[in-house]
Design a protein around this motif. Structure first.
Motif, mmCIF file in Angstrom:
data_model
loop_
_atom_site.group_PDB
_atom_site.id
_atom_site.type_symbol
_atom_site.label_atom_id
_atom_site.label_comp_id
_atom_site.label_asym_id
_atom_site.label_seq_id
_atom_site.Cartn_x
_atom_site.Cartn_y
_atom_site.Cartn_z
ATOM 1 N N VAL A 221 0.846 -1.198 0.000
ATOM 2 C CA VAL A 221 0.000 0.000 0.000
ATOM 3 C C VAL A 221 0.883 1.249 0.000
ATOM 4 N N HIS A 222 1.947 1.256 0.823
ATOM 5 C CA HIS A 222 2.899 2.372 0.778
ATOM 6 C C HIS A 222 3.459 2.539 -0.636
ATOM 7 N N TRP A 223 3.794 1.431 -1.268
ATOM 8 C CA TRP A 223 4.394 1.436 -2.616
ATOM 9 C C TRP A 223 3.459 2.105 -3.626
ATOM 10 N N THR A 224 2.149 1.958 -3.465
ATOM 11 C CA THR A 224 1.216 2.569 -4.415
ATOM 12 C C THR A 224 1.275 4.093 -4.369
ATOM 13 N N GLY A 225 1.772 4.656 -3.264
ATOM 14 C CA GLY A 225 1.783 6.109 -3.120
ATOM 15 C C GLY A 225 2.922 6.812 -3.818
ATOM 16 N N ASN A 226 3.842 6.057 -4.417
ATOM 17 C CA ASN A 226 4.974 6.659 -5.121
ATOM 18 C C ASN A 226 4.489 7.583 -6.235
ATOM 19 N N GLU A 227 5.295 8.594 -6.551
ATOM 20 C CA GLU A 227 4.927 9.566 -7.579
ATOM 21 C C GLU A 227 4.702 8.918 -8.939
ATOM 22 N N LYS A 228 5.272 7.733 -9.171
ATOM 23 C CA LYS A 228 5.070 7.040 -10.437
ATOM 24 C C LYS A 228 3.685 6.395 -10.517
ATOM 25 N N ARG A 229 3.024 6.280 -9.337
ATOM 26 C CA ARG A 229 1.739 5.598 -9.301
ATOM 27 C C ARG A 229 0.637 6.550 -8.820
ATOM 28 N N LEU A 230 0.254 6.539 -7.555
ATOM 29 C CA LEU A 230 -0.849 7.376 -7.085
ATOM 30 C C LEU A 230 -0.393 8.733 -6.559
ATOM 31 N N ASN A 231 0.904 8.895 -6.371
ATOM 32 C CA ASN A 231 1.484 10.200 -6.017
ATOM 33 C C ASN A 231 0.831 10.806 -4.775
ATOM 34 N N ARG A 232 0.905 10.097 -3.648
ATOM 35 C CA ARG A 232 0.349 10.603 -2.385
ATOM 36 C C ARG A 232 1.378 11.479 -1.677
ATOM 37 N N THR A 233 0.980 12.680 -1.324
ATOM 38 C CA THR A 233 1.838 13.562 -0.532
ATOM 39 C C THR A 233 0.975 14.281 0.494
ATOM 40 N N PHE A 234 1.430 14.318 1.741
ATOM 41 C CA PHE A 234 0.656 14.927 2.814
ATOM 42 C C PHE A 234 1.421 16.002 3.574
ATOM 43 N N GLY A 235 2.669 16.278 3.178
ATOM 44 C CA GLY A 235 3.510 17.177 3.955
ATOM 45 C C GLY A 235 2.935 18.562 4.136
ATOM 46 N N GLU A 236 2.401 19.138 3.064
ATOM 47 C CA GLU A 236 1.893 20.514 3.138
ATOM 48 C C GLU A 236 0.709 20.609 4.092
ATOM 49 N N ARG A 237 -0.120 19.590 4.126
ATOM 50 C CA ARG A 237 -1.318 19.645 4.951
ATOM 51 C C ARG A 237 -1.071 19.214 6.388
ATOM 52 N N PHE A 238 -0.299 18.158 6.592
ATOM 53 C CA PHE A 238 -0.162 17.576 7.935
ATOM 54 C C PHE A 238 1.197 17.827 8.581
ATOM 55 N N GLY A 239 2.150 18.403 7.849
ATOM 56 C CA GLY A 239 3.431 18.769 8.440
ATOM 57 C C GLY A 239 4.153 17.584 9.055
ATOM 58 N N ASP A 240 4.522 17.723 10.328
ATOM 59 C CA ASP A 240 5.280 16.672 11.019
ATOM 60 C C ASP A 240 4.494 15.372 11.143
ATOM 61 N N ALA A 241 3.173 15.447 11.046
ATOM 62 C CA ALA A 241 2.343 14.246 11.191
ATOM 63 C C ALA A 241 2.138 13.530 9.858
ATOM 64 N N ALA A 242 2.757 14.017 8.779
ATOM 65 C CA ALA A 242 2.520 13.449 7.450
ATOM 66 C C ALA A 242 2.923 11.977 7.382
ATOM 67 N N TYR A 243 4.062 11.625 8.005
ATOM 68 C CA TYR A 243 4.526 10.231 7.946
ATOM 69 C C TYR A 243 3.537 9.311 8.661
ATOM 70 N N PHE A 245 0.427 9.911 9.099
ATOM 71 C CA PHE A 245 -0.816 9.881 8.340
ATOM 72 C C PHE A 245 -0.713 8.894 7.178
ATOM 73 N N GLU A 246 0.432 8.828 6.538
ATOM 74 C CA GLU A 246 0.648 7.829 5.494
ATOM 75 C C GLU A 246 0.528 6.425 6.073
ATOM 76 N N GLU A 247 0.971 6.240 7.307
ATOM 77 C CA GLU A 247 0.825 4.937 7.955
ATOM 78 C C GLU A 247 -0.648 4.603 8.199
ATOM 79 N N LEU A 248 -1.462 5.615 8.473
ATOM 80 C CA LEU A 248 -2.900 5.375 8.634
ATOM 81 C C LEU A 248 -3.510 4.934 7.308
ATOM 82 N N VAL A 249 -3.088 5.547 6.220
ATOM 83 C CA VAL A 249 -3.554 5.135 4.891
ATOM 84 C C VAL A 249 -3.180 3.676 4.636
ATOM 85 N N ALA A 250 -1.944 3.309 4.977
ATOM 86 C CA ALA A 250 -1.496 1.927 4.774
ATOM 87 C C ALA A 250 -2.268 0.959 5.668
ATOM 88 N N GLU A 251 -2.555 1.384 6.890
ATOM 89 C CA GLU A 251 -3.332 0.548 7.818
ATOM 90 C C GLU A 251 -4.707 0.235 7.224
#
Length: 326
Positions: A221-243, A245-251
């Motif tokens: 699931v983490h792998w799907t978020g790569n820019e070559k695939r679904l291009n998931r990025t949360f840094g601008e919105r969640f800042g320090d909690a972005a990592y 939050f990505e783990e919640l997506v994977a969960e």
């Protein structure tokens, strides 16, 4: 009603019970498949899946098939007196004042069951501007309804049967079909975005084949978020909690995949605890769980679309031909 806040509060209450508790509840409910609508057969998505799974376990429902009150009545059935429905959310985009509303105006159909989006942005994925409305609708499990035709509960919309195939085979078909770069020999499982590869311990370091598959699917699931695939990025919105939050997506994404294939007794090993970070994000942002569930659903669909096909019986070598080759 603030639908986003009401549903966020429900999800927070689930998470506050502890990681082992909510994971066990979700996986037990997932053993009956993804929640589906009993009239249309369409699956529910996003945060609605979590709400319906939790309700199914809370009340001991054996089926993951759901209907609105009006849908049940249209099928000649009746919700029993005193039964309580599950609040779910449907997102629709409404045109702003002065804008051409053709095809954009919300239709107000509370029987819809898509979760759409979780971000209250001014512009949709299709480029159209407008106000994103979070509209409530309520669902009853078929166990709460009398007089339904039998195929609704027994034959038509239950989880896809895997026949003689095991959940492990299902997992391996998704892992193999995605063709991710997976390398073994590491101390713990992880996904490296910079190298675009999944790092895994050797298979014999896991407590079971099921644990290996579940852990690999989590990293997938983490792998799907790569820019070559679904291009998931949360840094601008969640800042320090972005990592976290990505783990919640994977969960969530992994839970959807495991439920689909029936791999419900597996443990994701070497997985760090992010529960406190998730709770902090959800308490500060009432739309966060919808965003996480939407991205998890996209990852789930991405993985399912790449499932390796079943071997064709005609592809197997003929026994007589093998004897002739001896």
């Amino acid at each position: 009603m603030d639908v986003r806040q009401a549903i966020t509060d429900r999800i927070i209450a689930m998470l506050e019970k502890g990681g082992n508790v909510f994971r066990e509840r979700w996986t037990r409910a997932a053993s009956h498949g993804m929640p589906r609508n009993g009239k249309t057969g369409a699956p529910y998505h996003g945060a609605n899946v979590l709400l319906l799974w939790d309700a199914a376990i809370e009340h001991g429902y054996a089926s993951n098939v759901w209907l609105t009150y009006k849908q049940a009545a249209s099928m000649g059935a009746q919700v029993r007196r005193g039964e309580r429905a599950v609040l779910c959310a449907h997102f629709e985009r409404k045109a702003m004042r002065g804008q051409n509303d053709a095809g954009i105006e919300a239709n107000g159909n509370s029987e819809s069951h898509g979760e759409g989006e979780g971000d209250a942005s001014d512009r949709g994925n299709d480029g159209r501007s407008g106000v994103l409305l979070c509209m409530p609708f309520w669902l009853f499990n078929v166990a709460q309804i009398d007089g339904l035709p039998e195929p609704t509960t027994d034959e038509v919309y239950e989880r896809k049967a895997w026949g003689d195939r095991s959940p492990i085979e299902g997992a391996m078909r998704f892992i193999g079909g995605c063709k991710a770069n997976i390398q073994h020999g590491y101390l713990r499982a992880a996904y490296s975005p910079s190298a675009d590869r999944i790092l895994m311990p050797d298979v014999d370091r896991f407590t079971s084949p099921e644990a290996y598959c579940a852990t690999a699917l989590h990293e997938l699931v983490h792998w799907t978020g790569n820019e070559k695939r679904l291009n998931r990025t949360f840094g601008e919105r969640f800042g320090d909690a972005a990592y976290a939050f990505e783990e919640l997506v994977a969960e969530l994404g992994c839970a959807f995949v495991l439920g689909h294939i029936g791999l419900v007794d597996a443990t994701i090993e070497g997985h760090a605890a992010y529960l406190d970070s998730w709770l902090q994000v959800l308490r500060n942002d009432r739309t966060a769980i919808f965003t996480a569930a939407r991205h998890a659903g996209e990852a789930y669909e991405f993985i399912l679309a790449r499932e390796l096909p079943s071997p064709s019986p005609s592809a197997a070598p003929d026994a007589n031909a093998l004897r002739g080759a001896e």
